[in-house]
Design an enzyme around this catalytic site. Structure first.
Site, PDB file in Angstrom:
ATOM      1  N   HIS A   1      60.248 -38.973   2.183  1.00 24.60           N
ATOM      2  CA  HIS A   1      59.515 -38.109   3.122  1.00 24.60           C
ATOM      3  C   HIS A   1      60.180 -38.117   4.495  1.00 24.60           C
ATOM      4  O   HIS A   1      59.626 -38.624   5.465  1.00 24.60           O
ATOM      5  CB  HIS A   1      58.058 -38.544   3.224  1.00 24.60           C
ATOM      6  CG  HIS A   1      57.271 -38.214   2.007  1.00 24.60           C
ATOM      7  ND1 HIS A   1      56.943 -39.136   1.044  1.00 24.60           N
ATOM      8  CD2 HIS A   1      56.767 -37.036   1.574  1.00 24.60           C
ATOM      9  CE1 HIS A   1      56.266 -38.548   0.083  1.00 24.60           C
ATOM     10  NE2 HIS A   1      56.141 -37.271   0.367  1.00 24.60           N
ATOM     11  N   ASN A   2      61.363 -37.535   4.558  1.00 24.17           N
ATOM     12  CA  ASN A   2      62.114 -37.500   5.816  1.00 24.17           C
ATOM     13  C   ASN A   2      62.512 -36.055   6.144  1.00 24.17           C
ATOM     14  O   ASN A   2      61.966 -35.112   5.559  1.00 24.17           O
ATOM     15  CB  ASN A   2      63.343 -38.415   5.695  1.00 24.17           C
ATOM     16  CG  ASN A   2      64.135 -38.103   4.431  1.00 24.17           C
ATOM     17  OD1 ASN A   2      64.241 -36.937   4.048  1.00 24.17           O
ATOM     18  ND2 ASN A   2      64.668 -39.119   3.785  1.00 24.17           N
ATOM     19  N   ASP A   3      63.442 -35.897   7.093  1.00 17.41           N
ATOM     20  CA  ASP A   3      63.812 -34.547   7.540  1.00 17.41           C
ATOM     21  C   ASP A   3      64.355 -33.669   6.412  1.00 17.41           C
ATOM     22  O   ASP A   3      64.191 -32.451   6.440  1.00 17.41           O
ATOM     23  CB  ASP A   3      64.812 -34.625   8.707  1.00 17.41           C
ATOM     24  CG  ASP A   3      66.017 -35.510   8.416  1.00 17.41           C
ATOM     25  OD1 ASP A   3      65.901 -36.424   7.577  1.00 17.41           O
ATOM     26  OD2 ASP A   3      67.080 -35.286   9.040  1.00 17.41           O
TER      27      ASP A   3
HETATM   28  P1  8BR Z   1      54.018 -34.875  -0.245  1.00 19.03           P
HETATM   29  O1  8BR Z   1      55.477 -34.594  -0.120  1.00 19.03           O
HETATM   30  O2  8BR Z   1      53.199 -34.024   0.678  1.00 19.03           O
HETATM   31  O3  8BR Z   1      53.694 -36.327  -0.205  1.00 19.03           O
HETATM   32  O4  8BR Z   1      53.565 -34.424  -1.671  1.00 19.03           O
HETATM   33  C1  8BR Z   1      54.366 -34.571  -2.768  1.00 19.03           C
HETATM   34  C2  8BR Z   1      53.886 -35.643  -3.739  1.00 19.03           C
HETATM   35  O5  8BR Z   1      54.202 -35.258  -5.064  1.00 19.03           O
HETATM   36  C3  8BR Z   1      54.598 -36.948  -3.534  1.00 19.03           C
HETATM   37  O6  8BR Z   1      54.006 -37.777  -2.585  1.00 19.03           O
HETATM   38  C4  8BR Z   1      54.514 -37.542  -4.898  1.00 19.03           C
HETATM   39  O7  8BR Z   1      53.260 -38.122  -5.083  1.00 19.03           O
HETATM   40  C5  8BR Z   1      54.614 -36.343  -5.806  1.00 19.03           C
HETATM   41  N1  8BR Z   1      55.965 -36.156  -6.347  1.00 19.03           N
HETATM   42  C6  8BR Z   1      56.996 -35.367  -5.996  1.00 19.03           C
HETATM   43 BR1  8BR Z   1      57.047 -34.236  -4.659  1.00 19.03          BR
HETATM   44  N2  8BR Z   1      58.073 -35.436  -6.753  1.00 19.03           N
HETATM   45  C7  8BR Z   1      57.738 -36.317  -7.646  1.00 19.03           C
HETATM   46  C8  8BR Z   1      58.430 -36.806  -8.703  1.00 19.03           C
HETATM   47  N3  8BR Z   1      59.678 -36.392  -9.007  1.00 19.03           N
HETATM   48  N4  8BR Z   1      57.796 -37.732  -9.446  1.00 19.03           N
HETATM   49  C9  8BR Z   1      56.539 -38.118  -9.164  1.00 19.03           C
HETATM   50  N5  8BR Z   1      55.816 -37.648  -8.139  1.00 19.03           N
HETATM   51  C10 8BR Z   1      56.406 -36.765  -7.383  1.00 19.03           C
HETATM   52 ZN    ZN Z   2      55.682 -33.011   1.404  1.00 12.91          ZN
END
Ligand code: 8BR
Ligand code: ZN
EC number: 3.1.4.-
Length: 516
Positions: free
Chosen positions: A207-209
């Protein structure tokens, strides 16, 4: 003539009818009762009149039902089955919620039909947009990426440095935001730098840039490749792009569950309610109070009020706990398009929220090389959280234990239960333009209707092929930090491609064979 039936129905127009569930059930019971007890000695005209009345009444009931179902304060749940009980539990806890929420509505579509019918692909606005995109802002500002690259579904953000700056500048320029709001380029650049600082503050692995820039680019891609540019107002498009850019601002690399469990300051400030999302939105609006970063200084007070409210509701909707209710609301609207009988007023906000949510989880719908890089990062971030839970909170059963979590099942569950339903509902609502014809990563997508269709299937099928061999250790190069053996996984990508090719041939054969 036997006219009891019409006398029993309310003469109100459907839109004005009372909307309580009890009222609806009562009206439904009267309707079915009347149909059941209809006399057999009626002539055709009398039958027709009765059916017409029943039809009108059912229409009214449907209106009411969709309003009730689309109320975003209602909760929804998802039922998930995975081979791994812990993964099922995580998916259920993370992507559904019983939380209550009220949001104010802004722009409204006349109906879902209007969304679909509103536009053709080649339309003035889109042509105008492409013209803007072609103007060489990238060259002017010496950006490392040109605008046309950002139009690709298969664009790989990881390959570029300082991704938020060029993505914000190019997408805002492409959608006429810089000129429309008379944004000073230096202020916009300063804002993008401040945004980057916030995104990198906690050194989160995923969760970065890059994630912020990636979600912004994906939303831009969904807009320009679909018929949506005609559907939304310019304020809505601006709010959507801005929300995408800021939606995970100052993410600490730990999830809501962790922040609540550990009684963190943030959880206490926001009373455990969408803790991260509240923070992302609040912190970015605080940033905008600083003159050096206030890119919206020329927006009128009235527009700013609408814009801010929309951005807040979009960022809050990225809380994965809203996934189930969002998809249910979107599917309900689609139902009306499909039945093609009744149209109902629907909320543009729901569609905007769905677009941002889809972009947020779109890594699984991108070509395999992009998806696998993101997966390694997102799962490593989960594992770091698990390590912390074990060390500092004596938690012997963290949600993500790097020693025990089955990454393959986690991905199968995530794609099959969360990503596929999200993109399925988008596929039903959107019309998409032609695709990434110059995509080197997944050339096959060019023959499909939606850019994600093939990649999503391929990614899921690849993990299924891996699961068949049940040889999970070989897919890891290192456990801490998590390093996936991409070279070895590539053999499964090839197997999955073969499997999908055969399945497609088989399906087209079935379609061509009568009576099968
Ligand atoms: P945020 O980026 O707002 O947190 O929401 C995305 C969420 O989807 C992640 O926090 C994670 O829980 C889930 N997620 C994503 Br994106 N990619 C994933 C992956 N490849 N495997 C499992 N969970 C994923
Ligand atoms: Zn996100």
């Amino acid at each position: 003539m036997n006219n009891n039936i019409s006398n029993n129905f309310s003469k109100e127009k459907p839109e004005n009818s009372s909307m309580t569930t009890v009222n609806i059930l009562g009206r439904l019971r009267i309707a079915t009762e009347q149909v059941r007890t209809v006399q057999t000695n009626l002539n055709m005209l009398e039958y027709a009149e009765i059916l017409d009345n029943v039809g009108k009444e059912l229409d009214g009931i449907l209106y009411n039902l969709v309003d009730i179902l689309s109320d975003d304060t209602r909760s929804s749940e998802i039922n998930i089955t995975s081979n791994d009980g812990q993964i099922s539990k995580w998916l259920e806890q993370t992507f559904s919620s019983k939380q209550q929420r009220t949001m104010t509505a802004t722009g409204r579509f006349e109906s879902i039909k209007a969304i679909i019918q509103a536009s053709s692909f080649v339309n003035a606005l889109q042509r105008q947009l492409r013209m803007h995109t072609k103007e060489q802002l990238g060259v002017m500002l010496n950006l490392p990426v040109d605008a046309n690259q950002l139009n690709l579904w298969s664009f790989n953000m990881i390959e570029h440095s300082d991704p938020l700056t060029f993505t914000v500048l190019l997408t805002f320029h492409a959608h006429n935001i810089i000129s429309h709001y008379r944004i000073d380029i230096e202020t916009l650049k300063s804002f993008a730098h401040a945004l980057t600082e916030g995104y990198t503050k906690f050194r989160a692995v995923y969760h970065n840039d890059y994630h912020g820039a990636d979600v912004l680019q994906t939303v831009h891609c969904l807009l320009i490749k679909s018929n949506l540019l005609n559907v939304f107002t310019h304020t809505e498009i601006t709010a959507l792009l801005f929300a995408a850019a800021v939606h995970d601002f100052e993410h600490p690399g730990l999830n809501n569950n962790y922040l609540v469990k550990t009684k963190s300051d943030l959880a206490l400030i926001y009373n455990d309610f969408s803790v991260l999302e509240n923070h992302h939105s609040s912190a970015v609006f605080k940033l905008l109070r600083d003159k050096r970063f206030n890119i919206w200084s020329n927006m009128s007070i009235d527009e700013y009020r609408i814009f801010r409210s929309l951005v807040i509701s979009l960022v809050l909707a990225t809380d994965m706990a809203n996934h189930a209710s969002l998809i249910e609301r979107m599917s309900t609207y689609f139902f009306f398009k499909e039945t093609n009988t009744t149209t109902t007023s629907t909320d543009s906000k729901t569609l905007l929220q769905t677009l941002l949510h889809a972009a947020d989880i779109s890594n699984a719908a991108k070509p395999w090389p992009i998806y696998i890089q993101s997966t390694e990062k997102v799962v490593e971030e989960f594992f770091i959280q698990g390590d912390l839970e074990k060390i500092y909170y004596d938690d012997n059963k963290p949600t993500f234990d790097r020693e025990k979590t089955d990454v393959v099942q986690l991905q199968i569950g995530f794609i099959a239960h969360i990503v596929c339903p999200t993109f399925d509902v988008l596929s039903k609502v959107l019309q998409m333009d032609s695709l990434d014809h110059n995509s080197k990563l997944s050339p096959i997508t060019a023959i499909h209707t939606f850019p994600w269709q093939y990649d999503l299937q391929l990614n899921l099928e690849t993990w299924r092929q891996v699961a068949k061999d049940n040889d999970n250790q070989r897919i890891l190069l290192s456990q801490k930090p998590l390093k996936l053996n991409t070279e070895y996984l590539q053999t499964y990508v090839e197997k999955a491609k073969e499997y999908l090719k055969k399945r497609t041939q088989h399906e087209s054969l079935l379609r061509c064979t009568p009576f099968m």
